[in-house]
Design an enzyme around this catalytic site. Structure first.
Site, PDB file in Angstrom:
ATOM      1  NE  ARG A 150      11.347  41.423  15.271  1.00 15.19           N
ATOM      2  CZ  ARG A 150      10.749  40.798  16.291  1.00 15.19           C
ATOM      3  NH1 ARG A 150      10.048  39.687  16.085  1.00 15.19           N
ATOM      4  NH2 ARG A 150      10.821  41.257  17.512  1.00 15.19           N
ATOM      5  CG  HIS A 196       4.952  36.221  14.456  1.00 18.52           C
ATOM      6  ND1 HIS A 196       5.689  35.981  15.587  1.00 18.52           N
ATOM      7  CD2 HIS A 196       5.584  35.563  13.440  1.00 18.52           C
ATOM      8  CE1 HIS A 196       6.726  35.199  15.262  1.00 18.52           C
ATOM      9  NE2 HIS A 196       6.675  34.922  13.970  1.00 18.52           N
ATOM     10  CG  ASN A 220       2.077  42.440  19.543  1.00 21.04           C
ATOM     11  OD1 ASN A 220       1.537  41.507  18.952  1.00 21.04           O
ATOM     12  ND2 ASN A 220       3.259  42.329  20.122  1.00 21.04           N
ATOM     13  CE1 TYR A 272       4.356  34.029  19.161  1.00 19.92           C
ATOM     14  CE2 TYR A 272       2.068  33.414  18.842  1.00 19.92           C
ATOM     15  CZ  TYR A 272       3.118  34.297  18.630  1.00 19.92           C
ATOM     16  OH  TYR A 272       2.917  35.449  17.897  1.00 19.92           O
ATOM     17  CG  PHE A 308       3.662  36.415  27.800  1.00 19.22           C
ATOM     18  CD1 PHE A 308       3.707  35.830  26.535  1.00 19.22           C
ATOM     19  CD2 PHE A 308       4.835  36.944  28.324  1.00 19.22           C
ATOM     20  CE1 PHE A 308       4.884  35.767  25.807  1.00 19.22           C
ATOM     21  CE2 PHE A 308       6.030  36.878  27.596  1.00 19.22           C
ATOM     22  CZ  PHE A 308       6.049  36.286  26.335  1.00 19.22           C
ATOM     23  CB  THR A 341       7.326  43.264  21.886  1.00 18.53           C
ATOM     24  OG1 THR A 341       8.425  42.636  21.225  1.00 18.53           O
ATOM     25  CG2 THR A 341       6.299  42.231  22.287  1.00 18.53           C
ATOM     26  NE  ARG A 371       4.354  43.857  17.212  1.00 21.81           N
ATOM     27  CZ  ARG A 371       5.302  42.965  17.458  1.00 21.81           C
ATOM     28  NH1 ARG A 371       6.548  43.372  17.722  1.00 21.81           N
ATOM     29  NH2 ARG A 371       5.036  41.679  17.450  1.00 21.81           N
ATOM     30  CE  LYS A 395       1.314  38.537  17.120  1.00 24.58           C
ATOM     31  NZ  LYS A 395       1.963  38.815  18.431  1.00 24.58           N
ATOM     32  CD  GLU A 444       8.697  32.073  13.286  1.00 26.12           C
ATOM     33  OE1 GLU A 444       9.112  32.222  14.453  1.00 26.12           O
ATOM     34  OE2 GLU A 444       8.329  33.041  12.569  1.00 26.12           O
TER      35      GLU A 444
HETATM   36  P1  ADP Z   1       7.834  39.728  19.241  1.00 23.63           P
HETATM   37  O1  ADP Z   1       6.446  39.353  18.727  1.00 23.63           O
HETATM   38  O2  ADP Z   1       8.068  41.214  19.159  1.00 23.63           O
HETATM   39  O3  ADP Z   1       8.939  38.914  18.613  1.00 23.63           O
HETATM   40  P2  ADP Z   1       8.126  38.059  21.615  1.00 23.63           P
HETATM   41  O4  ADP Z   1       8.646  36.985  20.706  1.00 23.63           O
HETATM   42  O5  ADP Z   1       8.948  38.416  22.810  1.00 23.63           O
HETATM   43  O6  ADP Z   1       7.826  39.417  20.811  1.00 23.63           O
HETATM   44  O7  ADP Z   1       6.698  37.637  22.162  1.00 23.63           O
HETATM   45  C1  ADP Z   1       5.776  36.960  21.346  1.00 23.63           C
HETATM   46  C2  ADP Z   1       4.405  37.567  21.548  1.00 23.63           C
HETATM   47  O8  ADP Z   1       3.982  37.320  22.904  1.00 23.63           O
HETATM   48  C3  ADP Z   1       4.324  39.104  21.413  1.00 23.63           C
HETATM   49  O9  ADP Z   1       4.240  39.547  20.078  1.00 23.63           O
HETATM   50  C4  ADP Z   1       3.077  39.403  22.205  1.00 23.63           C
HETATM   51  O10 ADP Z   1       1.888  39.084  21.464  1.00 23.63           O
HETATM   52  C5  ADP Z   1       3.217  38.416  23.373  1.00 23.63           C
HETATM   53  N1  ADP Z   1       3.908  39.007  24.526  1.00 23.63           N
HETATM   54  C6  ADP Z   1       5.245  39.277  24.619  1.00 23.63           C
HETATM   55  N2  ADP Z   1       5.542  39.825  25.810  1.00 23.63           N
HETATM   56  C7  ADP Z   1       4.375  39.901  26.497  1.00 23.63           C
HETATM   57  C8  ADP Z   1       4.004  40.376  27.785  1.00 23.63           C
HETATM   58  N3  ADP Z   1       4.920  40.872  28.647  1.00 23.63           N
HETATM   59  N4  ADP Z   1       2.699  40.295  28.155  1.00 23.63           N
HETATM   60  C9  ADP Z   1       1.759  39.785  27.325  1.00 23.63           C
HETATM   61  N5  ADP Z   1       2.046  39.306  26.072  1.00 23.63           N
HETATM   62  C10 ADP Z   1       3.324  39.372  25.665  1.00 23.63           C
HETATM   63 MG    MG Z   2       9.252  36.865  18.718  1.00 16.45          MG
END
Ligand code: ADP
Ligand code: MG
Length: 140
Positions: A87, A117, A114, A51, A59, A93, A104, A11, A128
């Site tokens: 993962r 992805h 973070n 997304y 968010f 996350t 992370r 990212k 994807e």
């Molecule tokens: P992951 O990337 O671990 O699969 P998610 O699919 O739940 O997590 O979320 C996608 C992305 O959205 C996260 O990697 C992060 O960049 C962002 N994100 C998730 N939860 C939050 C939050 N509570 N506040 C701000 N950004 C968030």
């Molecule tokens: Mg995700």
């Protein structure tokens, strides 16, 4: 265990801090092979569509703005159990909740910024990967 492919994105927070090589070393040490890779500037439409599953989340708009705030590195990782393995090496996350050795925990700035992805299922991985790569760009 089957050989799988998963989509990874380094990212903008990580490309900005020149962490591509450090993150790629984690993948390779975990036995994940980078079989496709390109550094791109995502458009708002691409980031928004990628997304789209999070469209209703509070968010979402900030996430799309963050994902277009600088270049990303799109990657296809291949290996045994690649979806789950990626993962695992990514970590939770929220970097505050991620295990110490994970990408992370080591590199992320915040729950949003973070660093990486990774696809969360084999089915999503296939979709994807197709979203960003032609089959001819993937070279095992
Ligand atoms: P992951 O990337 O671990 O699969 P998610 O699919 O739940 O997590 O979320 C996608 C992305 O959205 C996260 O990697 C992060 O960049 C962002 N994100 C998730 N939860 C939050 C939050 N509570 N506040 C701000 N950004 C968030
Ligand atoms: Mg995700």
């Amino acid at each position: 265990m089957a050989t799988e492919r998963t989509l990874s994105i380094i990212k903008p927070d990580a490309t900005r801090r020149n962490l591509t090589g450090n993150i790629n070393a984690v993948f390779e040490e975990a036995g994940l092979k980078i079989v496709a890779q390109k550094r791109v500037q995502l458009t708002p439409a691409q980031a928004g569509a990628f997304y789209a599953v999070h469209k209703e989340r509070p968010f979402y708009k900030d996430l799309v703005d963050f994902m277009i705030s600088g270049p990303v590195v799109l990657q296809v990782l291949e290996g045994e159990n690649a979806v789950a393995k990626n993962r695992d090496v990514m970590g939770a996350t929220d970097p505050k909740k991620a295990e110490a050795h994970t990408i992370r925990a080591r590199f992320a700035e915040s729950i949003e910024a973070n660093s990486v992805h990774g696809s969360d299922s084999a089915e999503n991985a296939a979709n994807e990967i197709r979203f960003f790569f032609a089959e001819t760009e993937i070279l095992p």
